[in-house]
Design an enzyme around this catalytic site. Structure first.
Site, short mmCIF file in Angstrom:
data_model
loop_
_atom_site.label_atom_id
_atom_site.label_comp_id
_atom_site.label_asym_id
_atom_site.label_seq_id
_atom_site.Cartn_x
_atom_site.Cartn_y
_atom_site.Cartn_z
N GLU A 97 0.81 -1.23 0.00
CA GLU A 97 0.00 0.00 0.00
C GLU A 97 0.84 1.28 0.00
O GLU A 97 1.97 1.30 0.50
CB GLU A 97 -0.91 0.00 1.24
CG GLU A 97 -1.98 -1.07 1.14
CD GLU A 97 -2.92 -1.13 2.34
OE1 GLU A 97 -4.02 -1.64 2.18
OE2 GLU A 97 -2.54 -0.69 3.43
N CYS A 110 3.18 8.78 0.95
CA CYS A 110 3.73 7.90 1.98
C CYS A 110 3.93 6.54 1.31
O CYS A 110 2.95 5.91 0.88
CB CYS A 110 2.76 7.82 3.16
SG CYS A 110 3.29 6.65 4.41
N CYS A 117 6.30 -6.66 7.16
CA CYS A 117 7.42 -6.14 7.96
C CYS A 117 7.81 -7.18 9.00
O CYS A 117 6.95 -7.87 9.54
CB CYS A 117 7.02 -4.83 8.64
SG CYS A 117 8.41 -4.05 9.50
N CYS A 121 6.32 -4.19 15.53
CA CYS A 121 5.97 -3.14 16.49
C CYS A 121 4.52 -3.36 16.92
O CYS A 121 3.66 -3.62 16.07
CB CYS A 121 6.13 -1.75 15.86
SG CYS A 121 7.81 -1.45 15.27
N CYS A 124 1.37 -1.34 15.38
CA CYS A 124 1.32 -1.14 13.93
C CYS A 124 0.70 -2.35 13.23
O CYS A 124 1.13 -3.49 13.45
CB CYS A 124 2.75 -0.91 13.43
SG CYS A 124 2.89 -0.97 11.64
N GLY A 168 6.84 -1.62 6.10
CA GLY A 168 8.23 -2.08 6.07
C GLY A 168 9.22 -1.13 6.71
O GLY A 168 8.90 0.03 6.99
N GLU A 169 10.40 -1.65 6.99
CA GLU A 169 11.50 -0.87 7.57
C GLU A 169 12.49 -0.52 6.44
O GLU A 169 13.20 -1.41 5.94
CB GLU A 169 12.18 -1.69 8.67
CG GLU A 169 13.53 -1.18 9.13
CD GLU A 169 13.54 0.30 9.54
OE1 GLU A 169 12.75 0.67 10.41
OE2 GLU A 169 14.35 1.07 8.97
N SER A 200 12.00 7.17 7.26
CA SER A 200 11.67 6.96 8.66
C SER A 200 12.09 5.56 9.09
O SER A 200 11.79 4.59 8.40
CB SER A 200 10.16 7.13 8.83
OG SER A 200 9.78 6.83 10.14
N SER A 223 11.40 6.72 14.60
CA SER A 223 10.17 6.39 15.32
C SER A 223 10.55 5.99 16.74
O SER A 223 10.95 4.85 16.97
CB SER A 223 9.46 5.21 14.64
OG SER A 223 9.10 5.57 13.33
N HIS A 225 8.72 6.70 20.02
CA HIS A 225 7.48 6.20 20.62
C HIS A 225 7.55 5.79 22.09
O HIS A 225 6.52 5.55 22.72
CB HIS A 225 6.88 5.03 19.81
CG HIS A 225 6.69 5.35 18.36
ND1 HIS A 225 6.29 6.58 17.92
CD2 HIS A 225 6.87 4.61 17.24
CE1 HIS A 225 6.23 6.59 16.59
NE2 HIS A 225 6.59 5.40 16.16
N ASN A 300 -3.71 5.87 16.18
CA ASN A 300 -4.84 5.37 15.39
C ASN A 300 -5.09 3.92 15.74
O ASN A 300 -4.23 3.08 15.49
CB ASN A 300 -4.52 5.47 13.90
CG ASN A 300 -4.13 6.87 13.54
OD1 ASN A 300 -4.93 7.78 13.66
ND2 ASN A 300 -2.88 7.04 13.14
N CYS A 343 -1.26 6.61 9.94
CA CYS A 343 0.00 6.10 10.46
C CYS A 343 -0.21 4.79 11.24
O CYS A 343 -1.01 4.75 12.17
CB CYS A 343 0.55 7.18 11.37
SG CYS A 343 2.20 6.88 11.89
S1 SF4 Z 1 6.05 0.63 12.56
FE1 SF4 Z 1 7.29 0.35 10.73
S2 SF4 Z 1 8.96 -0.97 11.44
FE2 SF4 Z 1 7.35 -1.15 12.99
S3 SF4 Z 1 6.13 -2.94 12.32
FE3 SF4 Z 1 5.18 -1.10 11.42
S4 SF4 Z 1 6.05 -0.97 9.37
FE4 SF4 Z 1 7.40 -2.32 10.58
#
Ligand code: SF4
Length: 350
Positions: A97, A110, A117, A121, A124, A168-169, A200, A223, A225, A300, A343
């Site tokens: 996406e 974005c 991923c 996290c 997410c 993804g990272e 990011s 990130s 957090h 969110n 996000c």
């Molecule tokens: S915040 Fe980014 S790094 Fe963490 S699980 Fe989601 S997509 Fe992966």
């Protein structure tokens, strides 16, 4: 190098000089290389047939020698606030996406760097999917081109900014992300300034150092957090091997080598990281890094996670605490929540 099931080479994996060498073997004039290169990177053809200034024979020859896997738009959703989320389909039928976030001043894409991923996290939605594979650099480029088309078609304006904050990272797909950015920046690509691009990361210290050593020109967002290791380990497992001290050192190296803008991203979770003590810990980290900005982001909700958004008074108190301590902080209200485009919400849901 990526191949399709027929094992032909993807033509967009060739560099310009490799393409020139190939054309020499065909005994084709040099200007033909330029024409093909333009179709690949500036006119955004998605098949050899679209390269109408080449002879039919040459197009057939190229199609016999190379594959041309391009991303296609599989589904599009429109938010009431103007945000547009697209689901793209890859040549091997994977889905990924990307989001177009319009404001008066900016049109921001974005984009995703991986399919799924691996970093899990806890807040997410993508983190609850498996990582299927990295996106190739031409696929990342296609995402930007397709979102730019939407921006021009819907708002009559080109993209002004790109953030690598989708699925993804990015730093775990380092080569493809950097190569895609090189194509986006290049005058024979999209010609967009690297200063308008932000990558990011969830915090891969070694690769943040690498960005510095490679003297990249784009901006970096971390990130964060959570502002201590105990809490960060709880919500971002990557912190167990890349703790806050290692990240602070890596960010300082990045800044020393590039002087590029650094931003901290900090999602507020009710009762978890929204107290004055949490704000103090965040301020302490901010003081150790030449960061320009702290983005405080509204949480969110996603199906899997148990976190909640703090109430408005707690958010305002947190912001006031940062301001009192001269932190350059901005409160970000997420966009596209009604279509799961905000996000942390990307998960290929229909
Ligand atoms: S915040 Fe980014 S790094 Fe963490 S699980 Fe989601 S997509 Fe992966």
């Amino acid at each position: 190098m990526k191949t399709t099931t027929t094992e032909k080479k993807n033509i967009r994996q060739l560099s310009l000089s490799e393409l020139e060498q190939y054309f020499e073997t065909l005994r084709q004039p040099r200007f033909r290389v330029k024409q093909v290169w333009e179709w690949l990177w500036q006119k955004h053809a998605h098949s050899f047939d679209e390269m109408t200034n080449l002879s039919k024979e040459l197009r057939q020859e190229l199609a016999a020698a190379f594959s041309f896997p391009a991303l296609t738009v599989d589904a599009t959703q429109f938010s009431a606030d103007g945000t547009i989320k697209s689901r793209f389909r890859t040549f091997d039928n994977e889905l990924v996406e990307g989001v177009l976030i319009p404001t008066e001043e900016r049109k921001t894409a974005c984009v995703s760097s991986q399919i799924g991923c691996s970093l899990s996290c806890k807040f997410c939605a993508t983190g609850y999917m498996d990582r299927k594979r990295n996106l190739e650099y031409d696929e990342i480029y296609d995402e930007v081109v397709l979102i730019n088309d939407q921006s021009e078609g819907t708002f009559g304006k080109k993209l002004s900014n790109i953030v690598f904050m989708g699925m993804g990272e990015p730093l775990l797909n380092y080569k493809n992300v950097l190569r895609a950015i090189e194509r986006i920046n290049s005058p024979d690509g999209l010609g967009m300034s690297p200063r308008r691009i932000t990558v990011s990361t969830a915090g891969v210290a070694k690769m943040i150092r690498q960005l510095g050593d490679d003297k990249v020109k784009f901006k970096l967002a971390l990130s964060l957090h959570a502002a201590n290791d105990r809490k960060r380990n709880e919500i971002m497992p990557i912190n167990e091997t890349n703790n806050i001290k290692a990240l602070i050192d890596a960010l300082n190296n990045f800044y020393k080598m590039t002087e590029n803008e650094i931003t901290f991203e900090y999602i507020l979770f009710k009762g978890f990281n929204d107290s004055p003590k949490d704000a103090d810990e965040l301020i302490k980290i901010y003081r150790q890094v030449p960061a320009d900005l702290v983005n405080i982001i509204e949480y969110n909700p996603i199906d899997q996670a148990l976190f909640e958004k703090p109430d408005e008074a707690a958010i305002q108190q947190f912001m006031a605490h940062l301001e009192k301590n001269r932190v350059n902080a901005r409160l970000r209200h997420s966009r596209g929540k009604d279509i799961d485009a905000a996000c942390g919400q990307l998960a290929n849901k229909s």
